[in-house]
Scaffold this motif. Sequence first.
Motif, PDB file in Angstrom:
ATOM      1  N   SER A  64      41.505  43.856  39.274  1.00 38.41           N
ATOM      2  CA  SER A  64      41.832  43.754  37.922  1.00 38.41           C
ATOM      3  C   SER A  64      40.510  44.315  37.238  1.00 38.41           C
ATOM      4  CB  SER A  64      41.813  42.021  37.528  1.00 38.41           C
ATOM      5  OG  SER A  64      41.798  41.951  36.088  1.00 38.41           O
ATOM      6  N   PHE A  65      40.891  44.950  35.973  1.00 37.40           N
ATOM      7  CA  PHE A  65      39.902  45.307  35.056  1.00 37.40           C
ATOM      8  C   PHE A  65      39.262  44.316  34.366  1.00 37.40           C
ATOM      9  CE2 PHE A  65      42.089  49.443  35.830  1.00 37.40           C
ATOM     10  CZ  PHE A  65      40.775  50.157  36.201  1.00 37.40           C
ATOM     11  N   LEU A  66      39.246  42.988  34.712  1.00 41.40           N
ATOM     12  CA  LEU A  66      39.039  41.615  34.113  1.00 41.40           C
ATOM     13  C   LEU A  66      39.524  41.319  32.822  1.00 41.40           C
ATOM     14  CD1 LEU A  66      35.097  42.529  34.577  1.00 41.40           C
ATOM     15  CD2 LEU A  66      36.553  41.315  36.108  1.00 41.40           C
ATOM     16  N   ASP A  67      40.874  41.884  32.697  1.00 41.15           N
ATOM     17  CA  ASP A  67      41.853  41.316  31.597  1.00 41.15           C
ATOM     18  C   ASP A  67      42.791  40.140  31.967  1.00 41.15           C
ATOM     19  OD1 ASP A  67      43.347  42.844  33.139  1.00 41.15           O
ATOM     20  OD2 ASP A  67      43.444  44.512  31.662  1.00 41.15           O
ATOM     21  N   GLY A  68      42.719  39.970  33.276  1.00 36.10           N
ATOM     22  CA  GLY A  68      43.691  38.832  33.620  1.00 36.10           C
ATOM     23  C   GLY A  68      45.047  39.657  33.811  1.00 36.10           C
ATOM     24  N   GLU A  69      45.212  40.899  34.021  1.00 37.14           N
ATOM     25  CA  GLU A  69      46.102  41.764  34.473  1.00 37.14           C
ATOM     26  C   GLU A  69      45.895  42.112  35.983  1.00 37.14           C
ATOM     27  OE1 GLU A  69      49.171  42.240  32.962  1.00 37.14           O
ATOM     28  OE2 GLU A  69      48.374  41.006  31.139  1.00 37.14           O
ATOM     29  N   GLN A 122      29.562  38.267  44.202  1.00 37.52           N
ATOM     30  CA  GLN A 122      30.802  37.764  45.078  1.00 37.52           C
ATOM     31  C   GLN A 122      30.952  36.468  44.942  1.00 37.52           C
ATOM     32  OE1 GLN A 122      30.141  37.762  49.480  1.00 37.52           O
ATOM     33  NE2 GLN A 122      28.971  39.416  48.937  1.00 37.52           N
ATOM     34  N   SER A 123      32.166  36.291  45.244  1.00 40.78           N
ATOM     35  CA  SER A 123      32.657  34.588  45.004  1.00 40.78           C
ATOM     36  C   SER A 123      33.691  34.277  46.026  1.00 40.78           C
ATOM     37  CB  SER A 123      33.359  34.464  43.509  1.00 40.78           C
ATOM     38  OG  SER A 123      33.840  33.259  43.372  1.00 40.78           O
ATOM     39  N   ASP A 124      33.810  33.288  46.397  1.00 42.02           N
ATOM     40  CA  ASP A 124      34.840  32.658  47.226  1.00 42.02           C
ATOM     41  C   ASP A 124      36.013  32.263  46.381  1.00 42.02           C
ATOM     42  OD1 ASP A 124      33.450  33.094  49.751  1.00 42.02           O
ATOM     43  OD2 ASP A 124      32.528  31.016  49.458  1.00 42.02           O
ATOM     44  N   GLU A 125      36.150  32.048  45.155  1.00 44.65           N
ATOM     45  CA  GLU A 125      36.864  31.883  44.128  1.00 44.65           C
ATOM     46  C   GLU A 125      37.971  33.187  44.123  1.00 44.65           C
ATOM     47  OE1 GLU A 125      37.549  28.885  42.833  1.00 44.65           O
ATOM     48  OE2 GLU A 125      35.710  28.339  43.978  1.00 44.65           O
ATOM     49  N   PRO A 126      39.279  32.891  44.189  1.00 44.52           N
ATOM     50  CA  PRO A 126      40.543  33.833  43.971  1.00 44.52           C
ATOM     51  C   PRO A 126      40.223  34.722  42.559  1.00 44.52           C
ATOM     52  CG  PRO A 126      41.551  31.777  43.891  1.00 44.52           C
ATOM     53  CD  PRO A 126      40.006  31.434  44.211  1.00 44.52           C
ATOM     54  N   LEU A 127      40.726  35.779  42.315  1.00 44.99           N
ATOM     55  CA  LEU A 127      40.601  36.418  41.316  1.00 44.99           C
ATOM     56  C   LEU A 127      41.493  35.835  40.076  1.00 44.99           C
ATOM     57  CD1 LEU A 127      39.628  39.095  39.884  1.00 44.99           C
ATOM     58  CD2 LEU A 127      41.629  40.161  40.944  1.00 44.99           C
ATOM     59  N   TYR A 128      41.049  35.684  38.895  1.00 48.53           N
ATOM     60  CA  TYR A 128      41.873  35.031  37.959  1.00 48.53           C
ATOM     61  C   TYR A 128      42.967  36.215  37.383  1.00 48.53           C
ATOM     62  CZ  TYR A 128      43.613  33.880  33.283  1.00 48.53           C
ATOM     63  OH  TYR A 128      44.379  33.847  32.247  1.00 48.53           O
ATOM     64  N   CYS A 129      44.203  35.757  37.591  1.00 50.41           N
ATOM     65  CA  CYS A 129      45.240  36.748  37.029  1.00 50.41           C
ATOM     66  C   CYS A 129      46.475  35.856  36.262  1.00 50.41           C
ATOM     67  CB  CYS A 129      46.307  37.225  38.267  1.00 50.41           C
ATOM     68  SG  CYS A 129      45.127  38.193  39.584  1.00 50.41           S
ATOM     69  N   LYS A 130      46.675  36.550  35.193  1.00 47.64           N
ATOM     70  CA  LYS A 130      47.918  35.684  34.379  1.00 47.64           C
ATOM     71  C   LYS A 130      48.945  35.603  34.944  1.00 47.64           C
ATOM     72  CE  LYS A 130      46.407  38.143  30.464  1.00 47.64           C
ATOM     73  NZ  LYS A 130      46.627  38.923  29.153  1.00 47.64           N
ATOM     74  N   GLY A 131      49.910  34.811  34.820  1.00 45.65           N
ATOM     75  CA  GLY A 131      51.182  34.687  35.400  1.00 45.65           C
ATOM     76  C   GLY A 131      52.163  35.767  34.823  1.00 45.65           C
ATOM     77  N   PRO A 132      53.399  36.089  35.322  1.00 47.56           N
ATOM     78  CA  PRO A 132      54.373  37.210  34.871  1.00 47.56           C
ATOM     79  C   PRO A 132      54.558  36.586  33.296  1.00 47.56           C
ATOM     80  CG  PRO A 132      55.441  35.519  36.460  1.00 47.56           C
ATOM     81  CD  PRO A 132      53.913  35.032  36.368  1.00 47.56           C
ATOM     82  N   ASP A 133      55.018  37.583  32.668  1.00 43.46           N
ATOM     83  CA  ASP A 133      55.377  37.465  31.219  1.00 43.46           C
ATOM     84  C   ASP A 133      56.668  36.708  31.220  1.00 43.46           C
ATOM     85  OD1 ASP A 133      53.349  38.907  30.291  1.00 43.46           O
ATOM     86  OD2 ASP A 133      54.363  40.823  30.186  1.00 43.46           O
ATOM     87  N   VAL A 134      56.736  35.542  30.349  1.00 40.27           N
ATOM     88  CA  VAL A 134      57.551  34.750  30.263  1.00 40.27           C
ATOM     89  C   VAL A 134      58.649  34.717  28.820  1.00 40.27           C
ATOM     90  CG1 VAL A 134      58.947  32.642  30.463  1.00 40.27           C
ATOM     91  CG2 VAL A 134      57.194  33.308  32.025  1.00 40.27           C
ATOM     92  N   GLY A 135      59.823  35.191  28.530  1.00 39.57           N
ATOM     93  CA  GLY A 135      60.237  35.172  26.947  1.00 39.57           C
ATOM     94  C   GLY A 135      61.045  34.043  27.272  1.00 39.57           C
ATOM     95  N   VAL A 136      61.725  34.213  25.903  1.00 40.42           N
ATOM     96  CA  VAL A 136      62.785  33.196  25.654  1.00 40.42           C
ATOM     97  C   VAL A 136      64.223  33.812  25.657  1.00 40.42           C
ATOM     98  CG1 VAL A 136      63.630  31.745  23.831  1.00 40.42           C
ATOM     99  CG2 VAL A 136      61.090  31.882  23.950  1.00 40.42           C
TER     100      VAL A 136
END
Length: 136
Positions: A64-69, A122-136
């Motif tokens: 990730s480029f630290l943007d959640g993607e 460095q961290s033992d925590e997983p990388l933060y990633c947003k979930g898939p885009d969900v629409g209506v």
Amino acid sequence: MTIPRATLPALLCLLCGAMPAAAGPYMSAEEFDAYTRGKTFYYGSNGAPYGAEEYLDNRRVRWSFLDGECQEGEWYQEGEMICFTYETHPDPQCWSFERGSRGLIARFENDPALTELYEVEQSDEPLYCKGPDVGV
């Protein structure tokens, strides 16, 4: 603008802290895997945050480029380089990795004039990633 002489040592220490220290020989795939597997690394470049990569089992990665993607990928060794391919970028991106006194130093295609990244944390925590885009 002139900087007071007494301030120069402190300023130099701050600048040196943002730059990678001298490094040793290139890491092999085995060394790289042993150092990174199961961890998330945060990288900087030129004193600024650059991105993060989570190193998973079986040479899989998440970048990730630290943007959640996040991009899923994998890595392999080719010569002295560690090469990465990602689901959205299948062309290999190869880097040389060295261990410096402050952590990893990565040079794109082994050319120091191109992108150079260095381990910031460095961290033992997983990388933060947003979930898939969900629409209506």
